[in-house]
Design a protein around this motif. Sequence first.
Motif, PDB file in Angstrom:
ATOM      1  N   LEU A 117      10.771   2.338 -10.650  1.00 24.60           N
ATOM      2  CA  LEU A 117       9.430   3.069 -10.238  1.00 24.60           C
ATOM      3  C   LEU A 117       8.614   3.355 -11.077  1.00 24.60           C
ATOM      4  O   LEU A 117       7.439   3.326 -10.800  1.00 24.60           O
ATOM      5  CB  LEU A 117      10.111   4.399  -9.455  1.00 24.60           C
ATOM      6  N   THR A 121       4.792   2.536 -10.443  1.00 21.57           N
ATOM      7  CA  THR A 121       3.633   3.458 -10.555  1.00 21.57           C
ATOM      8  C   THR A 121       2.485   3.170 -11.577  1.00 21.57           C
ATOM      9  O   THR A 121       1.471   3.255 -11.377  1.00 21.57           O
ATOM     10  CB  THR A 121       4.268   4.793 -11.110  1.00 21.57           C
ATOM     11  N   PRO A 125      -0.060   2.173  -8.183  1.00 19.17           N
ATOM     12  CA  PRO A 125       0.391   3.442  -7.770  1.00 19.17           C
ATOM     13  C   PRO A 125       0.315   3.827  -6.420  1.00 19.17           C
ATOM     14  O   PRO A 125       1.263   4.606  -6.044  1.00 19.17           O
ATOM     15  CB  PRO A 125      -0.593   4.388  -8.694  1.00 19.17           C
ATOM     16  N   ALA A 128       3.683   2.330  -4.955  1.00 17.45           N
ATOM     17  CA  ALA A 128       4.813   3.292  -5.482  1.00 17.45           C
ATOM     18  C   ALA A 128       4.863   4.539  -4.584  1.00 17.45           C
ATOM     19  O   ALA A 128       5.869   4.862  -4.341  1.00 17.45           O
ATOM     20  CB  ALA A 128       4.551   3.327  -6.994  1.00 17.45           C
ATOM     21  N   ALA A 129       3.463   5.140  -4.473  1.00 16.54           N
ATOM     22  CA  ALA A 129       3.705   6.327  -3.626  1.00 16.54           C
ATOM     23  C   ALA A 129       3.985   6.250  -2.435  1.00 16.54           C
ATOM     24  O   ALA A 129       4.845   7.057  -1.519  1.00 16.54           O
ATOM     25  CB  ALA A 129       2.008   7.075  -3.709  1.00 16.54           C
ATOM     26  N   GLY A 132       8.215   3.578  -2.515  1.00 20.46           N
ATOM     27  CA  GLY A 132       8.852   3.533  -3.862  1.00 20.46           C
ATOM     28  C   GLY A 132      10.289   3.067  -3.607  1.00 20.46           C
ATOM     29  O   GLY A 132      10.682   2.668  -4.782  1.00 20.46           O
ATOM     30  N   LEU A 190       5.197  11.450 -13.158  1.00 20.63           N
ATOM     31  CA  LEU A 190       6.595  10.626 -13.049  1.00 20.63           C
ATOM     32  C   LEU A 190       7.680  11.488 -13.617  1.00 20.63           C
ATOM     33  O   LEU A 190       8.844  11.603 -13.378  1.00 20.63           O
ATOM     34  CB  LEU A 190       6.651   9.400 -13.822  1.00 20.63           C
TER      35      LEU A 190
ATOM     36  N   THR B 189       2.731  16.500  -7.564  1.00 21.55           N
ATOM     37  CA  THR B 189       3.510  15.563  -6.435  1.00 21.55           C
ATOM     38  C   THR B 189       2.998  16.468  -5.207  1.00 21.55           C
ATOM     39  O   THR B 189       2.494  17.392  -5.122  1.00 21.55           O
ATOM     40  CB  THR B 189       5.084  15.558  -6.653  1.00 21.55           C
ATOM     41  N   GLN B 248      -2.118  11.421  -3.817  1.00 23.14           N
ATOM     42  CA  GLN B 248      -0.935  11.702  -2.349  1.00 23.14           C
ATOM     43  C   GLN B 248      -1.655  12.591  -1.560  1.00 23.14           C
ATOM     44  O   GLN B 248      -0.861  13.152  -0.703  1.00 23.14           O
ATOM     45  CB  GLN B 248       0.213  11.839  -2.976  1.00 23.14           C
TER      46      GLN B 248
END
Lengths: 675, 301
Positions: A117, A121, A125, A128-129, A132, A190, B189, B248
């Motif tokens: 991962l 990332t 990125p 991976a988001a 993943g 991370l 996140t 995100q």
Amino acid sequence: MQVTHTEAGSPSRPLSSITPGLLRYPLTLLALLLILLAHLQIGSSLSLNQQWLALFDFSSQDFTVLQFRDSALPRVVMGLLVGAALGLSGSLLQQLTQNRLVSPMTIGSASGAWLGLVCATLIAPTLAAEHGEWPALLGAMAAVGIVLLIAGRAGIAGLPIVLAGMAMNLLLGAVASGLVLLNDQYARNLFLWGAGDLAQMDWHWVVWLLPKLAVGLLILAFAQRPLTLLRLGSEGAQARGMSLWPVMLVLFLASLWLTSVSITAVGLIGFIGLLTPNLARLFGARTAFDELLYSTILGAVLLLTTDALAVLASQWTINLIPSGAAAALIGAPALLWLSRRKMSAEDQRGLSLPGNIERTITPLGWVLILSATLAIALLTLCLARSAHGWQLNWPSPLVWSLRWPRTLTAASAGFGLAIAGVILQRLLRNPLASPDILGLSAGATLALLMSAFVTGGTIQTAGGPLAAFAGSMLVLGVLLLFGRRHQYAPGMLALVGISLMALLDAILQFALAKGTADSFAIMGWLAGSTYRVSANQAVGLWMGVVIIGGISLLFHRGLSLISISDGVALGRGLNLTRIRIILLVLVSLMCALVTSVMGPVAFLGLLAPHIAAILGAKKVLPQLLLAATLGSVLMLIADWVGRVMIYPLQMPVGIVASVLCGVYFIILLAKQRCA
Amino acid sequence: MCLRHFTHRLNGALSHCFVTVLMLLGSTLAYSAETPQRVVALTWEAAEHLVEMGITPLAVADADDYKVWVVRPALPEAVLNAGSRVEPNLELLAELKPDLIISSPALDDLRDKLERIAPVESFDSYRQDHNNYETARQNYLKLARQFNHLDQAQQRLAEMDTHIAGLRQQVIDHFHGRLPEVTIIRFSTPAVAYVYGDNSMPQYAMDLLHLKPAYPLPATAWGITQKPISELGRIHEGVVLHIEPFSQKDKLFPTRLWQAMPFVQNHRFATVRSTWTYGGVFSVEYLAESLVDALLSLQPE
């Protein structure tokens, strides 16, 4: 929910396996219900009654109701699912390998997934988001594949697979830290994932995870027969007309899948997979199916409990406590306590490295090796990069005064760790034993982190070498205390190492999860750097290493006898316990000294003795001398590579050495298996 | 006569002393008056302060990352990379022969080695137990004094104060004098965010704009605290601003819970363009600018 499914799915279960579980299951399910309700109480401001009503109130836009329904509730469900998946996955792995020390964490799949991962990332990125799970699964499979290759068929049931897994963890950890250090800001987010956190904002991850865990039901339904047969031994199983290898492979993959999807969903949560099956047996789970089912439920209880504690702790302090850190804080001591009686010295399965070469080192060989050593030492001192490109000349007095302490430190550390490695491998008669595995470096690092935490300083300024030394000695104390009861059995010693390293990892992840600039200072130190070493420290380390090395030479006869077998050593009138303690103390002193000055270096102590053996140093004395020379040279090269590789930035020597030696080590082992 | 002779001698001796003292003073003055020409900054705050003063440092630690993350004030192209901020490249520094190295307490254990290369000036940086903004301001003035740029520096600070006062007026006008409470976050996140609390540069920028925090948090070293995003639901009245980048968005913004957040419901949520939040004194000015731009995009009540 899983209970009803599975009971319907396996009607052939013998009656005898129900009886001992009669009371155990209702009690555990009751505990699960209670902890579930308690968790919801902690995580939401609604009362129990309001929560009940909120479940059916779909139209409400009230924030507290939504917070309960979309944050607190999915978090609990997530804890339930992940805990169950990890428990089942761990139980399956332990039954497949018939090894109670095996878990996703100890065989390297967790760190493989983490590295997968991290790479994803950094490279892509957005991908991976979104997806993943695939790089994570790929990483986990690759890591476990290599570990299995190293341990081999015979090693799966014993210590070798655990030692190989730990070696894998060390290597992948070093690679991941190197990547993170190189990519500073990008990698910050991370850290939290690395610490494993269950916080949820909607049902997205639950919906994502749930269908992927269906594999677990299949395991519960069909794994019972092969696992029961496996208990008879694979020969017994074959006699009953069953070829176990394909089935085992499928089950193994299923277990990896459960781990990988859990890790992708919530990050690294160690120990649940290791602890749960052990606890399940402790509470009386006996048959294969009983153990699988009970571990599934117990895993959920354990993870929910630790997560509830994490949520509580986050409310008490202003800081966020990641669930994974809480799990490891509780898990590490629990594991030690659980296994304190069960390890014994006979847990030694065959595992050899290509060291039995029919060659003895000649005087000419010594001359060649020594002159090569000198040439390399000179080259690493004189060849360097500067603002004007590469330069080959004797450094100016100022540059020399900056360069020699770190070079001397690197060489001395290599010297010391190599000697410690030889002693340890001979003492434990295990070619995979190495100073890092005893947890001495982990102890030193832990003490340093603690002192930084208590004094509020950075890790570079807080207490420094003194704290690290105290930490190592504390670990040695624990080792001697536990060790005495078990005649210093290798398995026990490795177990202490595993527990400490996992504990260190938890505290570390917690410290790193904050993602501030201090996190990088900590990572920098953990990478094992000679950068900050002063002239006095360098000379001190050199003298210490030479003295301890000299003393250990005095015990070479005892070491030769022990490395043949206990019987031979006893037969020659050796006081086995006493000499073991002495040698262990010497090794610990050496590790404490090196770690306190320059931080941890993995693999060097493992590899240098092997290369010495390959070159033909078979007896203890030549092996000690040659390994020490090679260790110094390897560290000199690593230090040099660290200085020039990403100039003007520098890579800590510890990481360079760990990765170089680790990769070589893996290749060595893999080549031997394939041959 | 005798007395006069004595006083004369005393006078002579005293004046001799005086001259010596003067000479000594003169030499130190001459030393400090000679402004450093070749400066290396081992912290980003110092690099910012130098550039704001119109001085181009010879080298800056992590210069490449500075250009990506700090951005303002822009580092001239010619500035060399001095290695990392945690482990500056000492051999490179020795080769560059600087006449001043600007360091921080985090690098105190390197002081011996650095002093062998050049005089070292250490400026305090982010800490829990002091005012990070006030410290940065003092650091800037101290640095300016060293380079004989005190007047310009004070002028630059005054400019900044006027600029921020202007921005403040803009916000007051926009909200018709009823300033909202504000909380600034950075997403980590889709479930966790850093909330900027007491002792963070964004909060000092808010102070100067007379904005009160909507989610007060105690001081920490860097001023940030991690919180689960659902915690933000406690902010009933205030405005929430998030600092870019956040890759995100798609995972968080469509969720029901996020949509139910009081500040989202009331359209009291806005995006602040990517701005460095751990900088020197002028980072507060740039932050104030970005914050005000974000606030002006909100409808006044």
